[in-house]
Write an enzyme that holds these catalytic residues in place. Sequence first.
Site, mmCIF file in Angstrom:
data_model
loop_
_atom_site.group_PDB
_atom_site.id
_atom_site.type_symbol
_atom_site.label_atom_id
_atom_site.label_comp_id
_atom_site.label_asym_id
_atom_site.label_seq_id
_atom_site.Cartn_x
_atom_site.Cartn_y
_atom_site.Cartn_z
ATOM 1 N N ALA A 69 2.942 2.406 -3.932
ATOM 2 C CA ALA A 69 2.172 3.049 -4.965
ATOM 3 C C ALA A 69 2.148 2.167 -6.176
ATOM 4 O O ALA A 69 1.139 1.983 -6.754
ATOM 5 C CB ALA A 69 2.815 4.476 -5.376
ATOM 6 N N ASN A 149 7.768 11.954 -12.384
ATOM 7 C CA ASN A 149 8.782 11.838 -11.305
ATOM 8 C C ASN A 149 10.169 11.974 -11.830
ATOM 9 O O ASN A 149 11.085 12.066 -11.037
ATOM 10 C CB ASN A 149 8.951 9.956 -10.863
ATOM 11 C CG ASN A 149 8.905 9.169 -12.052
ATOM 12 O OD1 ASN A 149 8.071 9.255 -13.008
ATOM 13 N ND2 ASN A 149 9.777 8.245 -12.304
ATOM 14 N N GLN A 177 4.263 11.863 -6.606
ATOM 15 C CA GLN A 177 5.354 13.005 -6.612
ATOM 16 C C GLN A 177 4.748 14.590 -6.289
ATOM 17 O O GLN A 177 5.378 15.611 -6.198
ATOM 18 C CB GLN A 177 6.108 13.148 -7.968
ATOM 19 C CG GLN A 177 6.896 12.122 -7.993
ATOM 20 C CD GLN A 177 8.168 11.692 -7.069
ATOM 21 O OE1 GLN A 177 8.294 12.790 -6.263
ATOM 22 N NE2 GLN A 177 8.588 10.618 -7.106
ATOM 23 N N SER A 197 2.487 7.061 -2.099
ATOM 24 C CA SER A 197 3.352 6.297 -1.429
ATOM 25 C C SER A 197 3.949 6.936 -0.111
ATOM 26 O O SER A 197 4.351 8.223 -0.314
ATOM 27 C CB SER A 197 4.434 5.867 -2.257
ATOM 28 O OG SER A 197 5.388 4.959 -1.718
ATOM 29 N N HIS A 199 6.895 6.726 1.628
ATOM 30 C CA HIS A 199 8.246 6.950 1.707
ATOM 31 C C HIS A 199 8.645 8.158 0.795
ATOM 32 O O HIS A 199 9.877 8.449 0.779
ATOM 33 C CB HIS A 199 9.261 5.623 1.222
ATOM 34 C CG HIS A 199 9.409 5.159 -0.180
ATOM 35 N ND1 HIS A 199 10.538 5.592 -0.813
ATOM 36 C CD2 HIS A 199 8.465 4.713 -0.999
ATOM 37 C CE1 HIS A 199 10.221 5.315 -1.968
ATOM 38 N NE2 HIS A 199 8.965 4.548 -2.187
ATOM 39 N N THR A 237 -2.454 -9.232 5.930
ATOM 40 C CA THR A 237 -2.296 -8.562 7.396
ATOM 41 C C THR A 237 -1.606 -7.113 7.082
ATOM 42 O O THR A 237 -0.750 -6.918 6.401
ATOM 43 C CB THR A 237 -1.585 -9.201 8.450
ATOM 44 O OG1 THR A 237 -2.084 -10.527 8.519
ATOM 45 C CG2 THR A 237 -1.448 -8.559 9.624
ATOM 46 N N CYS A 322 13.406 3.319 -9.877
ATOM 47 C CA CYS A 322 12.701 1.876 -10.368
ATOM 48 C C CYS A 322 13.333 1.303 -11.542
ATOM 49 O O CYS A 322 13.257 0.109 -11.897
ATOM 50 C CB CYS A 322 11.318 2.139 -10.622
ATOM 51 S SG CYS A 322 10.375 2.632 -9.062
#
Length: 388
Positions: A69, A149, A177, A197, A199, A237, A322
């Site tokens: 994200a 978050n 979230q 995101s 995860h 890639t 983060c």
Amino acid sequence: MIYLDYNASTPVDPRVASLVQEASRAYANPSSTQHGAGQQAAELVEHARQRLATAVHRTPREIVFTAGASEAAAIGIIGAMLGDPYRRNAVIAATEHKAIIQAAEAGARLGGGEVRVASVGHSGLLDLSHLNELVDDSVSVVAVMAANNETGVMGPVAQASVIARNRGALFFSDVTQLLGKGDIVDVSTHADLMVCSSHKLYGPKGAGALIASRHTQKALFPVFGGGGQEFGLRGGTSNVPALAGFGLAAELATHSLPATMRRLTALRDQLWDGLRDLGAVEINGADAPRVCNTLNVRIVGADAEAVMASLPDVAVSSGSACQSAVPTPSHVLLAMGRSTTAAGESLRLSVGTPTTDADIRASIAKLFAAALRVRELTGDLERRLDDA
């Protein structure tokens, strides 16, 4: 270990892990569609794109896969700020994720614009009047996250999007979230740009997405153009196994959403009911609508870092993962008018689908003991200082 930090990251669902392992055998480059091996890899990526598109109520062509994200936010926000030479400014809510704040600041530096910050009230809700004052014809993008978050406070995305569009600005919303924990139909209807995101919804790390219509994509400056992958917006890639897992994780989370929301809300409320007996505790964002799994609690007289040090077998956090390595008060709580002391006494507790009733009961007992111990030690220290 009792894990109550699901807003930071989630365990990979076993069904997703199985698909990731299977997809790892598709070793070819998905851009090499001239042969069968490349076509097999490309099919996995496109199937994932379809699954995520369904989960967010968009079309596959609107899904731009990224590594997460934060990268998606940089592509969207910087791309918007550099995409129109007459609109180089951005307006963001004061409680946005650090990735959004830094993306807007980078866009301003690169394009010679500025970042304007809209204030929030004591509950964490965006001040729409202030937002309206800040958005003018020089603004390219307005960012208001769907669910915070740290506090779980849900933003007024519909109203904010109207303000942005009335001035001709793109509306950006971080749904990281909210996806898998709440209904995102309203956000998807109103947002020009969204990011999410893998995860955070029981998928593998290393996969995320920018979600935007073809028209909006064309308005973005291609910050990471590279080899032209992902519709020219994100070169490189593709991480085939991670993207395959991301697609399935989004599908699974969407299918079980109503039951998940009911269960997580009950666990969150059970946790709060137990902690209230500590006395002198309060919820940050109590008066605002909040996502079902998140509880941000201030325990008065108990430093959060000290409480966590006394909880070796319960995983919680004092803010965003983060910025956990940076010993500074939460910018989110400060923006809500909390003092440095109050912010430093606040813990983020977030439950997830693996959380059990027994986990909650045990966590309450352990948090209770840790907080009382810290309060006792703090009181002893203050008495010694007074005596000195």
